[in-house]
Write a protein that holds these residues in place. Structure first.
Motif, PDB file in Angstrom:
ATOM      1  N   ARG A  19       0.838  -1.197   0.000  1.00  0.00           N
ATOM      2  CA  ARG A  19       0.000   0.000   0.000  1.00  0.00           C
ATOM      3  C   ARG A  19       0.881   1.258   0.000  1.00  0.00           C
ATOM      4  O   ARG A  19       1.925   1.285   0.651  1.00  0.00           O
ATOM      5  CB  ARG A  19      -0.875   0.028   1.247  1.00  0.00           C
ATOM      6  CG  ARG A  19      -1.736  -1.202   1.396  1.00  0.00           C
ATOM      7  CD  ARG A  19      -2.653  -1.033   2.575  1.00  0.00           C
ATOM      8  NE  ARG A  19      -3.302  -2.293   2.929  1.00  0.00           N
ATOM      9  CZ  ARG A  19      -4.189  -2.401   3.920  1.00  0.00           C
ATOM     10  NH1 ARG A  19      -4.485  -1.339   4.650  1.00  0.00           N
ATOM     11  NH2 ARG A  19      -4.744  -3.560   4.190  1.00  0.00           N
ATOM     12  N   TRP A  73      -5.434  -1.429  -0.252  1.00  0.00           N
ATOM     13  CA  TRP A  73      -5.247  -2.843  -0.573  1.00  0.00           C
ATOM     14  C   TRP A  73      -5.867  -3.275  -1.908  1.00  0.00           C
ATOM     15  O   TRP A  73      -5.275  -4.091  -2.610  1.00  0.00           O
ATOM     16  CB  TRP A  73      -5.639  -3.761   0.586  1.00  0.00           C
ATOM     17  CG  TRP A  73      -7.110  -3.998   0.781  1.00  0.00           C
ATOM     18  CD1 TRP A  73      -7.905  -3.379   1.666  1.00  0.00           C
ATOM     19  CD2 TRP A  73      -7.937  -4.930   0.070  1.00  0.00           C
ATOM     20  NE1 TRP A  73      -9.183  -3.834   1.554  1.00  0.00           N
ATOM     21  CE2 TRP A  73      -9.234  -4.792   0.591  1.00  0.00           C
ATOM     22  CE3 TRP A  73      -7.710  -5.864  -0.941  1.00  0.00           C
ATOM     23  CZ2 TRP A  73     -10.306  -5.539   0.127  1.00  0.00           C
ATOM     24  CZ3 TRP A  73      -8.784  -6.614  -1.410  1.00  0.00           C
ATOM     25  CH2 TRP A  73     -10.059  -6.449  -0.866  1.00  0.00           C
ATOM     26  N   PRO A  74      -7.027  -2.702  -2.304  1.00  0.00           N
ATOM     27  CA  PRO A  74      -7.575  -3.193  -3.579  1.00  0.00           C
ATOM     28  C   PRO A  74      -6.636  -2.934  -4.754  1.00  0.00           C
ATOM     29  O   PRO A  74      -6.499  -3.783  -5.641  1.00  0.00           O
ATOM     30  CB  PRO A  74      -8.868  -2.389  -3.726  1.00  0.00           C
ATOM     31  CG  PRO A  74      -9.237  -1.970  -2.345  1.00  0.00           C
ATOM     32  CD  PRO A  74      -7.929  -1.731  -1.657  1.00  0.00           C
ATOM     33  N   GLU A  75      -5.972  -1.768  -4.763  1.00  0.00           N
ATOM     34  CA  GLU A  75      -5.080  -1.433  -5.874  1.00  0.00           C
ATOM     35  C   GLU A  75      -3.804  -2.284  -5.820  1.00  0.00           C
ATOM     36  O   GLU A  75      -3.359  -2.828  -6.833  1.00  0.00           O
ATOM     37  CB  GLU A  75      -4.705   0.052  -5.832  1.00  0.00           C
ATOM     38  CG  GLU A  75      -5.858   1.002  -6.155  1.00  0.00           C
ATOM     39  CD  GLU A  75      -6.734   1.311  -4.954  1.00  0.00           C
ATOM     40  OE1 GLU A  75      -6.333   0.953  -3.821  1.00  0.00           O
ATOM     41  OE2 GLU A  75      -7.822   1.887  -5.131  1.00  0.00           O
ATOM     42  N   ALA A 130      -4.526  -5.798  -6.683  1.00  0.00           N
ATOM     43  CA  ALA A 130      -4.772  -5.960  -8.123  1.00  0.00           C
ATOM     44  C   ALA A 130      -3.452  -6.111  -8.870  1.00  0.00           C
ATOM     45  O   ALA A 130      -3.334  -6.947  -9.770  1.00  0.00           O
ATOM     46  CB  ALA A 130      -5.555  -4.762  -8.658  1.00  0.00           C
ATOM     47  N   LEU A 165      -6.841 -11.333   3.736  1.00  0.00           N
ATOM     48  CA  LEU A 165      -7.197 -11.067   2.340  1.00  0.00           C
ATOM     49  C   LEU A 165      -6.675 -12.150   1.397  1.00  0.00           C
ATOM     50  O   LEU A 165      -6.723 -11.987   0.174  1.00  0.00           O
ATOM     51  CB  LEU A 165      -6.635  -9.706   1.914  1.00  0.00           C
ATOM     52  CG  LEU A 165      -7.150  -8.499   2.690  1.00  0.00           C
ATOM     53  CD1 LEU A 165      -6.384  -7.234   2.315  1.00  0.00           C
ATOM     54  CD2 LEU A 165      -8.630  -8.292   2.400  1.00  0.00           C
ATOM     55  N   ASN A 225      -8.224 -13.470  -1.995  1.00  0.00           N
ATOM     56  CA  ASN A 225      -8.151 -12.678  -3.224  1.00  0.00           C
ATOM     57  C   ASN A 225      -7.002 -13.144  -4.108  1.00  0.00           C
ATOM     58  O   ASN A 225      -7.062 -13.040  -5.325  1.00  0.00           O
ATOM     59  CB  ASN A 225      -7.941 -11.198  -2.890  1.00  0.00           C
ATOM     60  CG  ASN A 225      -9.156 -10.586  -2.260  1.00  0.00           C
ATOM     61  OD1 ASN A 225     -10.132 -10.311  -2.920  1.00  0.00           O
ATOM     62  ND2 ASN A 225      -9.105 -10.415  -0.946  1.00  0.00           N
ATOM     63  N   LYS A 284     -10.373 -14.607  -9.069  1.00  0.00           N
ATOM     64  CA  LYS A 284      -9.939 -13.233  -8.818  1.00  0.00           C
ATOM     65  C   LYS A 284      -8.473 -13.014  -9.164  1.00  0.00           C
ATOM     66  O   LYS A 284      -8.025 -11.876  -9.265  1.00  0.00           O
ATOM     67  CB  LYS A 284     -10.129 -12.877  -7.331  1.00  0.00           C
ATOM     68  CG  LYS A 284     -11.567 -12.831  -6.895  1.00  0.00           C
ATOM     69  CD  LYS A 284     -11.649 -12.517  -5.410  1.00  0.00           C
ATOM     70  CE  LYS A 284     -13.090 -12.497  -4.936  1.00  0.00           C
ATOM     71  NZ  LYS A 284     -13.183 -12.479  -3.478  1.00  0.00           N
TER      72      LYS A 284
END
Lengths: 430, 314
Positions: free
Chosen positions: A195, A255-257, A260, A276, A279, A285
């Motif tokens: 992050r 965290w999503p970025e 990814a 997490l 994911n 995913k």
């Protein structure tokens, strides 16, 4: 909401106020209803609970109404509704380390002292001590921890093998060397990702800080984000992302970025919360689901010291008129059976007896179980400053992280941040 | 009792002799009575929140608005007005954002309106296409552009790569973030300005144009000396409407850069700042202060523009 304007923002605050004026009455019309209104965050835990709900409803004759929101929206919702003394939330899923102190201080959370003692088979003493401490305010339990988290190292097995590394790095020095080596060999792939947003990065940076021997405050409660250890940690974390991170790295990644980038196969190492992990390992995913490995947090000069925290808990809204039924829901959702079921589907819980049961981790990747076991041994019980206004504190102590990532002088930024953080602590102590 | 009903005001309808007093009263005050529901509504939804925000701005309310707070007078105002770290830069960004976005929107909007003014084949479809951005939700627009401008996997940098230009940081850069959000705002709101101006253009009478043409005025001269002055009232309305809206932009900024306008507050305008103070810091007192100051800025800008408009109409 289409647009939140100056009027919108002030209206939200004011609407909260005008509601509180007629508070007390609420819209329940007095007496407990058989509908339990539960507000939950978007999380695997929530999805699991929703699937198990029909059994609970059949068993108790209660109807459960679930409101599900993203983390930020959830936080805003609580700010408005709890401020207004609204009684239309009975059970609330909240973050003990983020909002716990604020909510408890404002008496939004009901004192659960009697409830936790009421049922011996439910067994409150079964919950791990650290998480329980985080959900206790002035000696009284105000929440029941449901999800725990430790920071672990996610890595790509195939990239490690290609780089001639037989095992994941055990120390931060090894991590740095391995990340640089992979980035040099594969220009399209980052050696390391994590992050980068000022506030989101703080929690994952904390394990680096502890492993370098630092903390946000020292033993006497003074700001310590410019200690030698902290300066080294800032420079290390920022430097690692700057030198081995993705090209054109932004300073906005949560965290999503970051996840990814990792799951798109664009990074070799990633430090993130274990909760997490699905994911990364779920083929739906992740493009690299079959190549993801897990390792304990690499050791720094002070050893491997990841955080080990309760990230979510359930509490009862003190303005709710349906507290007995709200407790029935919490009792069920945090029971040994539910916790076991949750853990089997990948949500690490806070019950010792469940962790002791090999069945609970049978579905986890084997290396992740080992990493978690190592983390819970030396783990630190917080991942952000333990204050009332956490969001503000995170922005202050997170500044040197983003400064280091953008190549600025991390030590100077740490000094500035420390002065600001000390002022913040003084203000809060007033 | 008098037998002759005197007409108090010109709006009062004549009442027949012998009508009960309350009917006469209602008759005399009907303009207030009819307006009363609307006035109550305005008072409840506008005056009360504003007054309450004003009150909060004079207290040290924080944590919870239900918690006890102390009256601190103008302390918050002094604090905020002397804050050169967050407040004044936010004012600067608000003004930059509004000014630059407005300039582009008016110039582009005018160009589009002039193009659409005279009928041509397929005009209907062109109009629909131009209006597309306008009907999208700003938050969705923000999300969409955030994906397009992603520095690593975004379409914008891929497109630049095809023509041999290196990747740009766009929203991720400390100095490129604000211009990028301005671009998004221009993309979304230019159609609205074009629409207003087009409405103004089509309502203009043709005679002055024809007269100018007969006198031998060039296209530019006709636009500069005939069309533009005639369009001035519409133009002021467009600037006023869009300007106020741009001043309080929130959704595009929040959807693209998140809380605090990014890690370096790159796009933190007054609105984003006040939102953060309320919802992240729970500093209701300071937040209200910022909102009141912001409100004054908007009132000031509106006053300046309407004063200009009156001047233009004179």
């Amino acid at each position: 909401m289409r647009r939140r304007s100056i009027f919108g923002t002030s209206l939200a605050v004011v609407a909260a106020m005008s509601l509180s004026a007629c508070g007390g009455g609420g819209d329940g019309g007095g007496g407990a209803s058989t509908t339990v209104r539960v507000t939950l965050a978007n999380h695997v835990w929530t999805e699991n609970v929703k699937q198990a709900l029909p059994a609970f409803e059949k068993q108790t004759g209660l109807k459960v109404e679930i409101t599900q929101l993203g983390e930020d929206q959830l936080s805003d919702q609580y700010n408005v509704k709890l401020n207004a003394g609204s009684s239309d939330i009975d059970v609330m899923m909240y973050r003990p380390l983020q909002e716990g102190r604020l909510f408890a201080k404002n008496t939004y959370l009901d004192d659960l002292s009697d409830q936790v003692k009421s049922n011996a088979t439910w067994d409150f003493s079964d919950f791990q001590a650290g998480p329980v401490e985080a959900t206790t305010h002035e000696g009284k339990p105000v929440g029941v921890p449901i999800i725990t988290e430790q920071e672990v190292l996610y890595y790509r097995k195939d990239l490690l093998a290609k780089a001639g590394l037989s095992a994941p790095p055990k120390t931060l020095d090894e991590l740095k060397a391995a990340a640089a080596k992979i980035k040099a060999a594969e220009p399209d792939i980052a050696g390391f990702v994590a992050r980068t947003g000022k506030s989101p990065a703080v929690t994952q940076f904390s394990s680096f800080l502890y492993s370098f021997g630092g903390d946000f405050v020292d033993g006497s409660g003074k700001a310590a984000v410019n200690s030698d250890a902290a300066k080294q940690a800032f420079a290390y974390y920022g430097g690692l992302i700057k030198d081995s991170g993705p090209a054109n790295v932004s300073t906005d990644m949560g965290w999503p970025e970051a996840m990814a980038i990792f799951t798109q196969g664009k990074a070799a190492f990633y430090t993130e919360a274990n909760s997490l992990y699905k994911n990364a390992t779920d083929p739906a995913k992740s493009k690299v689901s079959d190549q993801v490995g897990f390792a304990p947090f690499p050791a720094g000069p002070s050893g491997s010291k990841p955080y080990n925290i309760p990230s979510w808990a359930l509490g009862i809204n003190s303005s709710s008129e349906n507290q007995a039924n709200a407790w029935k829901f919490i009792e069920w959702a945090t029971s040994k059976e539910q916790t076991l079921a949750q853990q089997k589907s990948g949500v690490p819980g806070a019950r010792s007896s469940v962790w002791a049961n090999p069945e609970s981790t049978s579905t986890f990747p084997k290396d992740l179980v080992e990493a978690i076991a190592a983390s819970t041994k030396a783990g630190v019980g917080h991942d952000r400053p333990l204050v009332v206004k956490v969001a503000e504190a995170r922005e202050i102590v997170g500044q040197p992280i983003v400064d280091a990532i953008t190549g600025k002088d991390a030590a100077a930024a740490a000094d500035t941040a420390n002065a600001a953080f000390q002022k913040f602590l003084d203000d809060e102590a007033k | 009792m008098a037998t002759i009903t005197t007409t108090k005001a010109p709006h009062s309808a004549p009442t027949a002799p012998g009508t009960p007093g309350w009917v006469r009263w209602v008759n005399d005050h009907r303009k207030w009575l009819f307006a009363a529901p609307a006035m109550t509504f305005v008072a409840a939804l506008l005056v009360f929140p504003l007054a309450w925000t004003g009150y909060l701005s004079l207290t040290d309310a924080e944590g919870s608005v239900r918690a006890e707070s102390e009256f601190v007078g103008v302390e918050n105002y002094l604090d905020v007005l002397s804050d050169t770290e967050r407040f004044w830069p936010a004012v600067g960004r608000t003004v930059t954002f509004t000014g630059v976005a407005l300039l582009f929107e008016v110039v582009l909007g005018m160009a589009i309106a002039l193009l659409l003014w005279r009928p041509f084949k397929g005009q209907k479809w062109v109009r629909v296409a131009i209006l597309m951005p306008l009907v999208a939700t700003p938050v969705a627009v923000g999300m969409m552009w955030r994906l397009i401008f992603d520095p690593n996997i975004g379409l914008a940098n891929q497109a630049l790569g095809w023509v041999g230009i290196g990747p740009q940081p766009w929203l991720a850069g400390q100095h490129t973030a604000l211009p990028t959000t301005i671009f998004i705002d221009v993309w979304q709101w230019t159609p609205m300005v074009a629409l207003i101006l087009l409405a103004g253009l089509t309502s203009l009478s043709d005679e002055p144009q024809e007269a100018a043409r007969i006198d031998g005025a060039s296209t530019w001269q006709r636009f500069r000396h005939v069309t533009l002055p005639l369009l001035m009232p519409t133009l002021t309305v467009a600037i006023l409407l869009r300007g106020i809206d741009a001043l309080k932009t929130f959704d595009i900024l929040y959807a693209t850069k998140g809380r605090g306008g990014g890690s370096f507050h790159e796009v933190e305008t007054l609105n984003v700042y006040a939102y953060g103070l309320s919802f992240d810091y729970n500093d209701y007192g300071v937040s209200s202060t910022v909102l009141i100051l912001f409100f004054l800025i908007i009132i000031g800008a509106m006053w300046a523009l309407t004063a200009r408009r009156k001047e233009a109409q004179r």
